[in-house]
Design an enzyme around this catalytic site. Structure first.
Site, PDB file in Angstrom:
ATOM      1  CG  ASP A  67      -0.239  -0.412   2.498  1.00 24.89           C
ATOM      2  OD1 ASP A  67       0.999  -0.326   2.558  1.00 24.89           O
ATOM      3  OD2 ASP A  67      -0.922  -0.816   3.439  1.00 24.89           O
ATOM      4  CG  ASN A 136      -8.345  -1.517  12.112  1.00 23.92           C
ATOM      5  OD1 ASN A 136      -7.411  -2.186  11.662  1.00 23.92           O
ATOM      6  ND2 ASN A 136      -8.817  -0.448  11.497  1.00 23.92           N
ATOM      7  CG  HIS A 138      -5.483  -2.247   8.879  1.00 18.62           C
ATOM      8  ND1 HIS A 138      -5.465  -0.878   8.969  1.00 18.62           N
ATOM      9  CD2 HIS A 138      -4.220  -2.637   9.220  1.00 18.62           C
ATOM     10  CE1 HIS A 138      -4.269  -0.478   9.323  1.00 18.62           C
ATOM     11  NE2 HIS A 138      -3.493  -1.517   9.484  1.00 18.62           N
ATOM     12  CD  GLU A 143      -8.355   0.904   7.830  1.00 21.11           C
ATOM     13  OE1 GLU A 143      -8.111  -0.095   8.543  1.00 21.11           O
ATOM     14  OE2 GLU A 143      -7.891   2.033   8.064  1.00 21.11           O
TER      15      GLU A 143
HETATM   16  P1  PGA Z   1       2.628  -1.684  12.623  1.00 20.54           P
HETATM   17  O1  PGA Z   1       1.471  -1.592  11.553  1.00 20.54           O
HETATM   18  O2  PGA Z   1       3.555  -2.754  12.155  1.00 20.54           O
HETATM   19  O3  PGA Z   1       3.286  -0.321  12.611  1.00 20.54           O
HETATM   20  O4  PGA Z   1       2.006  -2.032  13.928  1.00 20.54           O
HETATM   21  C1  PGA Z   1       0.846  -2.750  11.103  1.00 20.54           C
HETATM   22  C2  PGA Z   1      -0.338  -2.397  10.239  1.00 20.54           C
HETATM   23  O5  PGA Z   1      -0.983  -1.365  10.501  1.00 20.54           O
HETATM   24  O6  PGA Z   1      -0.644  -3.169   9.325  1.00 20.54           O
END
Ligand code: PGA
Length: 240
Positions: A67, A136, A138, A143
């Protein structure tokens, strides 16, 4: 789904790096799906070190990132292109032309996303996709919602994600509210998937992923339909 519970973040990084390294040994021209965020940084450091020591070679590797924020200039220090260059690409012998991160400055997001899908297919598909997981649930920027998109697309970020990512920006208003992201089918088409999680703030998401039902409200749960997924997490993220 296989679950590897490690003692701590360092072990998560080592286990994940081992799997990526073995993929490159088995198939030197692998197509890797890569993730940003704090979680894979330890793994990227180990892989960079292994590359320097001559243990693994990225010369023939192609990569596609999950992304990118939208809008976001590649040169911006919070862009995912910048992140990948800093945390991995600049430290390994990958051919920069074979690294693909969606453009956060395209004026035609729909075409950018369609072209990205075509490039993945033309490369032969993703051999190994590395994922993180949001608090959450995702994956990429898919999302939780009443429906999910199959293919790469432009999406709105939820309040929870904007809040979680604001730690990297001076103020919350600076966090982009949209992003381009691989869709659920783009991710599921990968031949193998590893998903990394560390820390107690991921416990609910990881527990839901492992024990919960398949639901669009928990995008990571879609991984349950894939036959080669390894969850690599530490005890803080999942202790059962
Ligand atoms: P993080 O993010 O590794 O910074 O916890 C993971 C994500 O949001 O997919």
């Amino acid at each position: 789904m296989r679950v590897i519970v490690c003692d701590n973040y360092e072990e998560v990084s080592k286990q994940a790096a081992k799997i990526v390294a073995s993929q490159l040994v088995l198939k030197p021209d692998s197509v890797l799906g890569l993730a940003t965020g704090s979680t894979p940084v330890g793994m990227y450091n180990i892989l960079s070190e292994m590359n320097k020591n001559g243990e693994i070679d990225f010369k023939d590797v192609t990569s596609f990132n999950l992304d990118e924020y939208y809008p976001m200039a590649a040169e911006h220090d919070q862009s995912y292109r910048y992140f990948m260059n800093e945390n991995l690409f600049n430290g390994i012998n990958i051919n920069m032309e074979n690294t693909h991160v969606l453009s956060g400055t395209t004026d035609d997001p729909e075409k950018e996303c369609a072209d990205f899908e075509k490039m993945i297919d033309a490369a032969g598909g993703i051999d190994l996709q590395v994922l993180g997981i949001g608090q959450n649930g995702h994956i990429g920027f898919n999302e939780p919602d009443t429906f999910l998109y199959a293919n790469t697309h432009l999406t709105d970020l939820t309040e929870n994600t904007i809040q979680a990512n604001s730690r990297f920006f001076e103020k919350i208003e600076d966090v982009p509210t949209q992003a381009l992201t691989m869709g659920i089918a783009t991710i599921l088409k990968s031949k193998r998937i590893i998903i990394l999680a560390s820390g107690s703030n991921k416990r609910e998401a990881v527990t839901d992923l492992i024990e919960g039902e398949i639901s669009t409200n928990n995008p990571a749960s879609m991984l349950k339909v894939h036959n080669d997924v390894i969850v690599i997490c530490d005890k803080e993220a999942y202790s059962k």
